[in-house]
Scaffold this active site. Structure first.
Site, short mmCIF file in Angstrom:
data_model
loop_
_atom_site.label_atom_id
_atom_site.label_comp_id
_atom_site.label_asym_id
_atom_site.label_seq_id
_atom_site.Cartn_x
_atom_site.Cartn_y
_atom_site.Cartn_z
N GLN A 120 -29.73 -10.89 -39.60
CA GLN A 120 -30.90 -11.61 -39.07
C GLN A 120 -30.58 -13.07 -38.80
OE1 GLN A 120 -33.94 -10.45 -38.28
NE2 GLN A 120 -34.75 -12.46 -37.72
N CYS A 121 -29.91 -13.71 -39.76
CA CYS A 121 -29.58 -15.13 -39.59
C CYS A 121 -28.62 -15.32 -38.42
CB CYS A 121 -28.97 -15.68 -40.87
SG CYS A 121 -28.50 -17.42 -40.78
N GLY A 122 -27.59 -14.47 -38.34
CA GLY A 122 -26.63 -14.59 -37.26
C GLY A 122 -27.26 -14.38 -35.90
#
Length: 459
Positions: free
Chosen positions: A383-385
């Site tokens: 999700q962060c990437g």
């Protein structure tokens, strides 16, 4: 195998992904098919401004035309430029990523030289004279390409090369039949005037150069500043003194937009690599590796002029709070549909830095391109990437180089008694519609410090 991540994706290739035109793998394959031929006639090969146009074209185009940038007309001539690119023009072409083997006959072409018959549908020329630079169709009759004229101010061929690579890129991307068929350019002495091609601009011979400069940010725009400064005719006995400030290391994606970065520099600090380059050029450097913010205070011995290439809003808001007498800032578009646009600001101005730069909205999942969502679903990104990659800017080296040439010309014009612009707004797809309102700031008492330019060679 393509390494997919926020710090590895080529920032120019990212345009195809963000626009939804291609997957990452497809986008890299498309760029691998882009080829370009640069041709130069014998007269311009022996001129310093012709060589400036050539090495700038190769340096910028090699970051976009991944199928190869070929140079025709390159003989074994000495390199006349002060850049650390080798002893001969052939050395410089190789160092900048170009090729001198047999060129394809069907690739788009950019010419440095006099007018000629078109050899392919896209065939343009770079033209420059004095402080004027731009592009025209290859068979367009003009007076700026006369090999007997005095050398152009060094940033005019840089600007022309930036416009030319932008036009060639638009040709291979958009397939628009009108691209490359009309003149486009500007005068760096009178940026508000639109008759750059037909009327002289009254510009002076370049005789005065900045003595000291503070460069804030050494990525896309910051490295373009260094490229442009490196071409100015400094006397070896009076070198430019630079403060170089950045906190980042060069990442795998940096060379796609930053003209002085190479894969061999990945993992190294930007300050140290750029200081090494600047010192090889003959400049003197000091480095600062901490974030630029309002806590800085400029001392009386520090450079009083800052060139800013930051891409973060908190840093930009501090520009008029730390004691610089003059700040020139260049910002670029960052989306797939506006990355060819640029804006140059000068401070002090009618608005403060706080008024110019507002908070930027965060990237939410609703605005994440489908390709990044697909990669998250496949487990390639978390999700962060995904959101970090979606929030990374689209960019192209030819935009930053054009912005740097315009920004540094603001300072050179001020040093030669001309006025500053409040701002300059320009889209490389519509150069004739640029906006350049004059600054109303009272700068009569400000002396940024200067040295005299080299009296021989470049003016």
């Amino acid at each position: 195998m393509i390494n997919i991540g926020p710090e590895t994706l080529d920032r120019t290739i990212k345009q195809l992904v963000d626009s939804g035109e291609a997957s990452i793998e497809e986008a890299y394959a498309i760029f691998a098919g882009y080829r370009l031929v640069i041709e130069i006639d014998a007269e311009h090969l022996e001129r310093e401004d012709g060589q400036i146009a050539l090495v700038t074209l190769v340096s910028l185009a090699s970051r976009v035309f991944h199928g190869g940038v070929y140079v025709e007309g390159c003989e074994a001539k000495p390199l006349l430029l002060p850049l650390p690119l080798g002893a001969t023009i052939g050395d410089a072409i190789a160092a900048c990523g170009g090729r001198t083997d047999e060129a394809p006959t069907d690739a788009p072409r950019i010419r440095i030289g006099s007018a000629c018959a078109r050899r392919v549908p896209f065939h343009i020329r770079v033209v420059f004279d004095g402080w004027r630079g731009g592009i025209v169709p290859a068979d367009f009759a003009d007076t700026l390409s006369d090999a007997a004229r005095p050398p152009a101010m060094p940033l005019a061929p840089v600007l022309a090369a930036s416009f030319a690579v932008a036009e060639a890129f638009e040709h291979v991307r958009a397939k628009n039949p009108t691209v490359g068929h009309f003149p486009a350019g500007m005068s760096l002495w009178t940026p508000h005037e639109r008759n750059w091609l037909t009327a002289t601009d009254g510009s002076p011979v370049l005789s005065i150069l900045p003595e000291k400069l503070w460069l804030i940010g050494l990525g896309h725009v910051g490295q373009a500043y260094l490229w442009c400064l490196g071409l100015l005719p400094y006397e070896p006995s009076a070198p430019l003194q630079l403060v170089l400030q950045d906190t980042d290391a060069i990442g795998p994606s940096t060379p796609s937009t930053s003209i002085l970065s190479s894969p061999s520099m990945v993992g190294h600090r930007k300050t140290r690599e750029m200081a090494t380059w600047a010192e090889r050029r003959g400049f003197r450097t000091a480095i600062i590796e901490r974030l630029f913010d309002a806590g800085f205070r400029v001392a009386s011995t520090d450079p009083s002029v800052a060139l800013c290439g930051l891409d973060n809003i908190p840093g930009r808001r501090a520009l008029d709070k730390v004691g610089f007498g003059l700040v020139i800032e260049a910002g670029l578009g960052s989306r797939h549909d506006d990355f060819r646009s640029l804006r140059v600001h000068t401070l002090p101005g009618r608005r403060t830095a706080d008024e110019i730069w507002k908070d930027a909205p965060a990237t939410d999942e609703e605005h994440v391109p489908d390709e990044y969502k697909r990669l998250k679903a496949a487990g390639v990104l978390d999700q962060c990437g995904m959101t970090t990659l979606a929030g990374k800017a689209v960019g192209a080296a030819f935009v930053g180089c054009g912005a740097a040439a315009i920004a540094i010309s603001e300072l050179l014009r001020f040093l030669h008694g001309g006025g500053l612009s409040e701002s300059i707004d320009l889209d490389l797809r519509a150069v004739d519609h640029l906006s350049a309102p004059p600054s109303t700031a009272d700068m009569a008492a400000f002396n940024p410090g200067f040295v005299f330019a080299r009296s021989s060679g470049l003016p």
